[in-house]
Design an enzyme around this catalytic site. Structure first.
Site, PDB file in Angstrom:
ATOM      1  N   ASP A  21       0.841  -1.204   0.000  1.00  0.00           N
ATOM      2  CA  ASP A  21       0.000   0.000   0.000  1.00  0.00           C
ATOM      3  C   ASP A  21       0.877   1.256   0.000  1.00  0.00           C
ATOM      4  O   ASP A  21       1.996   1.238   0.512  1.00  0.00           O
ATOM      5  CB  ASP A  21      -0.910  -0.024   1.243  1.00  0.00           C
ATOM      6  CG  ASP A  21      -2.061   0.961   1.116  1.00  0.00           C
ATOM      7  OD1 ASP A  21      -2.293   1.487   0.014  1.00  0.00           O
ATOM      8  OD2 ASP A  21      -2.736   1.208   2.140  1.00  0.00           O
ATOM      9  N   ASN A  69     -10.717  -2.719  -6.382  1.00  0.00           N
ATOM     10  CA  ASN A  69      -9.859  -1.819  -7.175  1.00  0.00           C
ATOM     11  C   ASN A  69     -10.431  -1.479  -8.559  1.00  0.00           C
ATOM     12  O   ASN A  69     -10.001  -0.516  -9.191  1.00  0.00           O
ATOM     13  CB  ASN A  69      -8.442  -2.395  -7.340  1.00  0.00           C
ATOM     14  CG  ASN A  69      -7.602  -2.305  -6.086  1.00  0.00           C
ATOM     15  OD1 ASN A  69      -6.709  -3.118  -5.845  1.00  0.00           O
ATOM     16  ND2 ASN A  69      -7.868  -1.304  -5.235  1.00  0.00           N
ATOM     17  N   TRP A  70     -11.442  -2.238  -9.020  1.00  0.00           N
ATOM     18  CA  TRP A  70     -12.064  -1.914 -10.316  1.00  0.00           C
ATOM     19  C   TRP A  70     -12.718  -0.542 -10.282  1.00  0.00           C
ATOM     20  O   TRP A  70     -12.935   0.074 -11.323  1.00  0.00           O
ATOM     21  CB  TRP A  70     -13.131  -2.945 -10.696  1.00  0.00           C
ATOM     22  CG  TRP A  70     -12.577  -4.317 -10.924  1.00  0.00           C
ATOM     23  CD1 TRP A  70     -12.782  -5.411 -10.141  1.00  0.00           C
ATOM     24  CD2 TRP A  70     -11.728  -4.754 -11.997  1.00  0.00           C
ATOM     25  NE1 TRP A  70     -12.109  -6.504 -10.651  1.00  0.00           N
ATOM     26  CE2 TRP A  70     -11.462  -6.132 -11.798  1.00  0.00           C
ATOM     27  CE3 TRP A  70     -11.162  -4.130 -13.112  1.00  0.00           C
ATOM     28  CZ2 TRP A  70     -10.659  -6.882 -12.652  1.00  0.00           C
ATOM     29  CZ3 TRP A  70     -10.363  -4.881 -13.969  1.00  0.00           C
ATOM     30  CH2 TRP A  70     -10.122  -6.228 -13.739  1.00  0.00           C
ATOM     31  N   SER A 197      -8.470  -4.852   4.976  1.00  0.00           N
ATOM     32  CA  SER A 197      -9.018  -4.622   3.629  1.00  0.00           C
ATOM     33  C   SER A 197      -9.407  -5.899   2.871  1.00  0.00           C
ATOM     34  O   SER A 197      -9.007  -6.088   1.717  1.00  0.00           O
ATOM     35  CB  SER A 197      -8.029  -3.806   2.790  1.00  0.00           C
ATOM     36  OG  SER A 197      -7.796  -2.569   3.391  1.00  0.00           O
TER      37      SER A 197
END
Ligand code: FPP
Length: 247
Positions: A21, A69-70, A197
């Site tokens: 990250d 993440n799309w 996450s």
């Protein structure tokens, strides 16, 4: 004495998982577009893979793209997918030279055709390698994985393959995409965020969590050594008390 010599080779985690990250924030701090951060993140992927194999870590799992993440801007998603294809193609030889096997977890069928092709070729071309397994979590989320496992469990129950009484931790594990991979003993997250996450929720039940403020593009071998030394200095009790643990 350098840090690597402070690592106890007898007490290495078998499996390290990493939430990479901070690429975007690192790029911003350098006055560059977010994609610059991802490009530099690849250097860290290479460093950490090399360091893990050198140490004798057996499994390294990297959270490269989540199902969430799309929803990023299309430009960034395309750049990440492009980077993935490029990196896998470029690194196959190095993986083979270093006896590293590539694997993936996640909803691979839903990846763009080009990315899926490069990934499957990478997996096929490295499948005989034995020294370490590099697992890319791609289009992965833990809730997706658990939902898929539940669907298969229900279906096997309906066809009589699985009875209610058969449901053990081991059986559930065998329905997950990590069925052939041991649970990680150490989970690292970079960039100062203290969240999981949607990553390996079942598998990290007993993992040691290690958070560092370092942004992923700056993560180097020394940072991995630091995380492992920190892990080795912890007492893992699995619900027992100290006196019950082997000396
Ligand atoms: C998180 O940083 C990083 C990602 C979502 C992707 C990680 C991808 C790479 C390192 C490159 C490709 C990887 C492989 C395995 C070839 P972020 O964008 O969420 O950063 P931010 O939180 O600072 O915005």
């Amino acid at each position: 004495m350098d840090q690597v010599s402070n690592i106890d080779k007898q007490k290495l985690p078998k499996h390290i998982a990493i939430i990479m990250d901070g690429n975007g924030r690192w790029a911003k701090e350098h006055g560059k577009p977010r994609v610059f951060g991802h490009q530099n993140g690849v250097k860290s992927v290479r460093e950490v893979t090399e360091a893990s194999a050198e140490l004798g870590i057996q499994y390294l799992t990297l959270y490269a793209f989540s199902t969430e993440n799309w929803s990023r801007p299309a430009f960034e998603v395309n750049a990440l997918m492009g980077l993935l294809v490029e990196t896998i193609r470029k690194e196959i030889k190095t993986l083979n030279d270093n006896d590293i096997r590539l694997q993936a977890i996640g909803d691979i069928d839903q990846l763009p055709k080009k990315s899926r092709k490069a990934l499957l070729e990478g997996i096929e071309n490295t499948k005989e390698n034995k020294r370490m397994t590099l697992v890319l979590a791609l289009n992965y989320s833990s809730r997706w994985e658990i939902k898929e496992a539940i669907k298969k469990i229900i279906s096997d129950h309906d066809t009589g393959k699985l009875g209610k009484a058969d449901l053990s931790d081991e059986v559930i594990h065998s329905y997950l995409s990590t069925k052939d991979i041991p649970d990680p003993e150490l989970l690292i997250r970079t960039s100062g965020e203290h969240r999981i996450s949607n990553f390996l929720l079942w598998q990290i039940a007993y993992s040691e969590l290690y958070f560092t403020d370092i942004y992923w593009p700056e993560f180097r071998k020394a940072h991995l050594y630091e995380a492992i030394i920190n892990y080795q200095n912890r007492e893992r009790r699995f619900g027992k008390i100290s006196e019950q643990l082997p000396l």
